[in-house]
Design a protein around this motif. Sequence first.
Motif, PDB file in Angstrom:
ATOM      1  N   SER A 148      -1.577 -83.921  60.204  1.00  0.00           N
ATOM      2  CA  SER A 148      -2.529 -82.854  59.905  1.00  0.00           C
ATOM      3  C   SER A 148      -2.081 -81.512  60.477  1.00  0.00           C
ATOM      4  CB  SER A 148      -3.919 -83.207  60.433  1.00  0.00           C
ATOM      5  OG  SER A 148      -3.913 -83.331  61.839  1.00  0.00           O
ATOM      6  N   SER A 149      -1.458 -81.533  61.658  1.00  0.00           N
ATOM      7  CA  SER A 149      -0.979 -80.280  62.254  1.00  0.00           C
ATOM      8  C   SER A 149       0.170 -79.683  61.440  1.00  0.00           C
ATOM      9  CB  SER A 149      -0.528 -80.520  63.696  1.00  0.00           C
ATOM     10  OG  SER A 149      -1.634 -80.826  64.525  1.00  0.00           O
ATOM     11  N   ILE A 150       1.068 -80.536  60.970  1.00  0.00           N
ATOM     12  CA  ILE A 150       2.182 -80.045  60.149  1.00  0.00           C
ATOM     13  C   ILE A 150       1.657 -79.492  58.827  1.00  0.00           C
ATOM     14  CG2 ILE A 150       4.297 -80.722  58.953  1.00  0.00           C
ATOM     15  CD1 ILE A 150       4.666 -82.856  61.191  1.00  0.00           C
ATOM     16  N   LEU A 151       0.690 -80.180  58.218  1.00  0.00           N
ATOM     17  CA  LEU A 151       0.112 -79.691  56.967  1.00  0.00           C
ATOM     18  C   LEU A 151      -0.699 -78.415  57.190  1.00  0.00           C
ATOM     19  CD1 LEU A 151      -0.981 -83.036  55.265  1.00  0.00           C
ATOM     20  CD2 LEU A 151       0.940 -81.545  54.636  1.00  0.00           C
ATOM     21  N   LEU A 152      -1.359 -78.295  58.336  1.00  0.00           N
ATOM     22  CA  LEU A 152      -2.056 -77.048  58.659  1.00  0.00           C
ATOM     23  C   LEU A 152      -1.066 -75.890  58.802  1.00  0.00           C
ATOM     24  CD1 LEU A 152      -4.812 -78.192  61.164  1.00  0.00           C
ATOM     25  CD2 LEU A 152      -5.200 -76.822  59.110  1.00  0.00           C
ATOM     26  N   ALA A 153       0.068 -76.155  59.454  1.00  0.00           N
ATOM     27  CA  ALA A 153       1.094 -75.115  59.580  1.00  0.00           C
ATOM     28  C   ALA A 153       1.609 -74.702  58.207  1.00  0.00           C
ATOM     29  CB  ALA A 153       2.238 -75.600  60.463  1.00  0.00           C
ATOM     30  N   GLN A 154       1.768 -75.665  57.319  1.00  0.00           N
ATOM     31  CA  GLN A 154       2.215 -75.363  55.959  1.00  0.00           C
ATOM     32  C   GLN A 154       1.191 -74.490  55.235  1.00  0.00           C
ATOM     33  OE1 GLN A 154       4.390 -78.193  53.138  1.00  0.00           O
ATOM     34  NE2 GLN A 154       2.259 -78.519  52.539  1.00  0.00           N
TER      35      GLN A 154
END
Length: 285
Positions: A148-154
Motif C-alpha cells: 500500500s505504501s508503494i502504491l501510495l507513492a505511485q
Amino acid sequence: MTTEFPGGTGQAVGREPFPLRNRSVLVTGASRRAGIGFAIACTMASYGANLVLHHFRPHDRQQEWGADDLNTVVGGVRRHALPEASVVELGGDLADPAEPERLMNAAVNAAGHIDVLVCNHALTGEDGALGEITAQELDRHWAIDARSSILLAQAFAGQHDGRPGGSVVFMTSGQALGPLPGEVAYAAAKAALAGVTTTLADQLADRGIRVNTVNPGPVDTGYLTAEMWQLVEPMFPFGRYGRPEDPARLIAWLATDEAAWITGQIINTEGGFGRWRPRGQGQGA
C-alpha cells in the motif's frame, strides 16, 4: 535572522517560522492521539501545513485500546494549525489494492494538491515466529505494510506537478538493527520499504520528489507497562522510552526545504536504543 555562508551561492539562509505554509500533507494512520501519526500531523500543522488525516476505524476497534474519537483527533491537529490552514479526515482500508489510488484522489480533491506523503500506517499485532507463520499473515502484512505504501507513492507521483517541496516518507522498523521476535511477516514487509527507498528516490528525483524512510524506534503509543519498562530500561541511554513527538520532529523536518538535499536515506531515530552499554556503565571521569 539570516546568515550568508562564505563561498556559497550568495543566497541568504534563514529559518522560516512556517516552513510548510501553503503545502498539503497526507498522513496515513493518523487516528489516535497517542499515536505517531497524530504527533506527525500536529507538528506538520505547527509548520503551517494543510493536513489530510487517513484512518481505518475497524483496525483501531480491534486493538485493546480501541478507536479514538475522530472529531477530537481532528480538533487536536487543528489547534496546532494556522487559521487559514485546512484539516480533514478520510477513511480507507489500505489492504484493498485499489484503495491507495482512491485515497490519493480523495486527498487531492480535498486539498487541491498533495505536496508531502507520510506512510505511517501499519498492521498491528504479532504475526508469528518461523514455524508458526502462515502464508495468510505474510500476505496481509505485505499488502498493508509494504504494498500500500508503494502504491501510495505511485499515486502521489502521478498527481505531483513538479512544484517544489515534493516529499515521501516511509516508515520502517528496527529489523536491520536487531531481531523482532515473533514478527516475521511484519519485519519482512517493513524491510521491503527500507530496501526500495533508494530505487524510488532515484526514479522520482527527476520529478522533484525526495524519498526517505524513517525507523522511529521503540515508541510508547499507549502500550508500555511498568513491567515492560523495567525489562528494557537499561537499553535506553537517555533513561526514557521513545515518545511520538520524537520521530514526528524528524519526519516534519524532512518535509521542509531545509532537508532539500536529503533523499534515498534510511534514518534511525531511537535515542541509541540497544546499541550502547547499559545505563550506569559508561566511562568514568
